[in-house]
Design an enzyme around this catalytic site. Structure first.
Site, PDB file in Angstrom:
ATOM      1  CG  HIS A  39      38.842  33.540  39.837  1.00 62.35           C
ATOM      2  ND1 HIS A  39      37.824  34.747  40.084  1.00 62.35           N
ATOM      3  CD2 HIS A  39      39.528  34.392  39.119  1.00 62.35           C
ATOM      4  CE1 HIS A  39      38.425  35.825  39.498  1.00 62.35           C
ATOM      5  NE2 HIS A  39      39.405  35.391  39.085  1.00 62.35           N
ATOM      6  CG  HIS A  49      42.825  35.274  35.134  1.00 64.80           C
ATOM      7  ND1 HIS A  49      42.221  36.400  34.516  1.00 64.80           N
ATOM      8  CD2 HIS A  49      42.814  35.388  36.594  1.00 64.80           C
ATOM      9  CE1 HIS A  49      41.382  37.018  35.718  1.00 64.80           C
ATOM     10  NE2 HIS A  49      42.168  36.403  36.766  1.00 64.80           N
ATOM     11  CG  LEU A  50      43.038  28.681  32.135  1.00 60.91           C
ATOM     12  CD1 LEU A  50      42.148  27.606  31.357  1.00 60.91           C
ATOM     13  CD2 LEU A  50      44.032  27.985  32.743  1.00 60.91           C
ATOM     14  NE  ARG A  51      47.218  36.032  32.128  1.00 59.82           N
ATOM     15  CZ  ARG A  51      46.403  36.851  32.963  1.00 59.82           C
ATOM     16  NH1 ARG A  51      45.099  37.222  32.832  1.00 59.82           N
ATOM     17  NH2 ARG A  51      47.011  37.508  34.020  1.00 59.82           N
ATOM     18  CG  ASN A  62      41.008  39.030  32.423  1.00 58.62           C
ATOM     19  OD1 ASN A  62      40.927  37.971  32.559  1.00 58.62           O
ATOM     20  ND2 ASN A  62      41.763  39.755  33.016  1.00 58.62           N
ATOM     21  CE  LYS A  97      35.262  38.616  37.628  1.00 59.14           C
ATOM     22  NZ  LYS A  97      36.698  38.342  37.792  1.00 59.14           N
ATOM     23  CG  HIS A 102      37.572  42.561  40.351  1.00 62.10           C
ATOM     24  ND1 HIS A 102      38.931  41.985  40.078  1.00 62.10           N
ATOM     25  CD2 HIS A 102      38.071  43.756  41.095  1.00 62.10           C
ATOM     26  CE1 HIS A 102      39.916  42.593  40.614  1.00 62.10           C
ATOM     27  NE2 HIS A 102      39.233  43.724  41.237  1.00 62.10           N
ATOM     28  CG  HIS A 124      39.588  37.810  43.212  1.00 65.52           C
ATOM     29  ND1 HIS A 124      38.880  39.205  43.718  1.00 65.52           N
ATOM     30  CD2 HIS A 124      39.679  37.584  42.090  1.00 65.52           C
ATOM     31  CE1 HIS A 124      38.717  39.729  42.405  1.00 65.52           C
ATOM     32  NE2 HIS A 124      39.189  38.957  41.467  1.00 65.52           N
ATOM     33  CG  LEU A 171      45.166  44.650  41.461  1.00 62.14           C
ATOM     34  CD1 LEU A 171      44.707  45.427  40.232  1.00 62.14           C
ATOM     35  CD2 LEU A 171      44.811  45.632  42.700  1.00 62.14           C
ATOM     36  CG  ASP A 231      42.444  36.072  40.841  1.00 62.73           C
ATOM     37  OD1 ASP A 231      42.533  36.023  39.565  1.00 62.73           O
ATOM     38  OD2 ASP A 231      42.905  36.923  41.360  1.00 62.73           O
ATOM     39  CG  HIS A 279      50.765  39.256  34.566  1.00 58.67           C
ATOM     40  ND1 HIS A 279      50.166  39.961  33.474  1.00 58.67           N
ATOM     41  CD2 HIS A 279      49.900  39.173  35.526  1.00 58.67           C
ATOM     42  CE1 HIS A 279      48.968  40.193  33.619  1.00 58.67           C
ATOM     43  NE2 HIS A 279      48.836  39.844  35.125  1.00 58.67           N
ATOM     44  CB  ALA A 313      47.639  43.116  39.349  1.00 56.33           C
TER      45      ALA A 313
END
Ligand code: NCD
Ligand code: ZN
Length: 357
Positions: free
Chosen positions: A17, A19-21, A45, A103, A140, A178, A223, A251, A255, A267
């Site tokens: 899990h 987030h690589l953006r 996302n 997801k 989630h 998560h 989150l 996770d 940012h 978050a």
């Protein structure tokens, strides 16, 4: 004469899990994940979210271009479920090896979740398809009802939505992502072989006090939000128990510093740079270092029906201080500023840069 440093050799782990953006930030953050992990389940996302096979293929190419050549990193893509997504598109992407999982974000639950699912009843045909083709659903697990206290949203989701969903779709493979509560850990431990959970490094290290220690600390806000100490202890017990239902998923959710340190800060915790070292510390503190490899490198692939990695990594028992800030080069060669998890803290283990030595 000093003692030689302790060494710990593991199969190369995977991150189930992350987030690589996208865009400039992708270039800055993806190398940290590729340096440690052989594969990663990449969250969809983005803005706009990844909802089609074509969008996922294009994103996969951008990820491949952002990691160092020859690092052998495989991104595993996910489809972002909306109220109107076409089950045929998901099945086509799964059969083509583009989508590994779907997801589920309850609409408005978290960053870029506005287009998520407003009511589970609307995606019944999607869930039936996943069940039939054996494609995992990644959840989630938080209710979005404003009347529910933010610290209770996961436990209420499990009772109100997840338990009935699993009763309706008994063959569905589900990962509760998560997890942050004792309730979720208990539910997954007793949920049978089609149910699993990922556990992040930060939820193993911090409880909710971290967000308020000496002032408001946005770097510890994510989150689902960290909970009370008893929940952290339950998560540590679950992660180190040797139960194959629990496996590694960071996770990591970067940012930029200015977006976290703002009147309405985002978050997400950027833990990718020292993720495996962070987990190793927890397992050592719990006297369970011999179970780290299974949690990090075996139980995830087993659940997803994939072979474990053959390569190995080495962790060396050399304490080091995590930098307070990282300045990482983005796609345009500009430095972006990010605060890593464990900023300014000492970590006991260091990933050997030479790979397995
Ligand atoms: C994630 C993000 O920023 O994309 N944030 C987070 O706090 N974990 C979204 C998510 O996984 O909830
Ligand atoms: Zn996430």
């Amino acid at each position: 004469m000093s003692n030689p440093a302790q060494r710990l050799s593991l199969r190369r782990p995977d991150d189930w899990h992350v987030h690589l953006r996208d865009g400039a930030v992708l270039q800055a953050v993806a190398p940290a994940t590729a340096r440690q992990f052989a594969r990663a389940i990449v969250m969809p996302n983005l803005s706009p979210p990844v909802t089609t096979v074509a969008a996922a293929e294009a994103y996969r190419e951008r990820i491949r271009a952002a990691v160092p050549a020859g690092c052998g990193f495989t991104p595993l893509l996910t489809a972002y479920l909306t109220d109107t997504i076409d089950p045929a598109e998901i099945e086509r992407g799964f059969n083509a090896g583009v989508f590994t999982a779907c997801k589920l974000y309850p609409a408005h639950a978290t960053t870029n979740a506005a287009a998520g699912v407003s009511d589970l009843a609307r995606i019944t045909p999607v869930l039936e398809t996943l069940e039939r083709i054996g494609m995992p659903l990644l959840v989630h697990g938080e209710v979005t009802d404003a009347a529910i206290d933010i610290f209770d949203r996961e436990a209420v989701f499990v009772e109100r939505h997840l338990a009935p969903l699993l009763r309706r779709h008994s063959a569905l493979k589900v990962v509760l992502e998560h997890i942050t509560t004792a309730e979720a850990a208990d539910f997954v431990a007793t949920g049978g072989p089609n149910l699993a959970a990922t556990i992040t490094p930060h939820h193993l290290h911090i409880n909710r006090n971290a967000m308020f220690q000496g002032g408001l600390r946005p770097d510890f806000y994510c989150l689902p939000v960290a909970k009370r100490e008893r929940h952290r202890l339950a998560l540590r017990a679950a992660a180190t128990s040797g139960d194959p239902s629990f496996f590694l998923g960071t996770d990591s959710a970067p940012h930029l510093r200015h977006a976290k340190e703002a009147a309405c800060g985002c978050a997400g915790i950027f833990n990718a740079p020292y993720a495996i070292e962070s987990y190793a510390q927890v397992f050592e503190e719990e006297g369970a270092l011999e179970r780290l490899e299974a949690f990090a490198s075996l139980y995830g692939p087993r659940f997803y029906g994939l072979p474990p990695n053959e390569e190995r990594i080495t962790l060396v028992g050399e304490a080091h201080t995590v930098p307070a800030r990282l300045h990482l080069n983005d796609a345009a060669g500009e430095a972006v500023e990010l605060v890593p998890f464990h900023a300014g803290e000492l970590l006991r283990w260091r990933l050997s840069p030479e790979g397995d030595v």
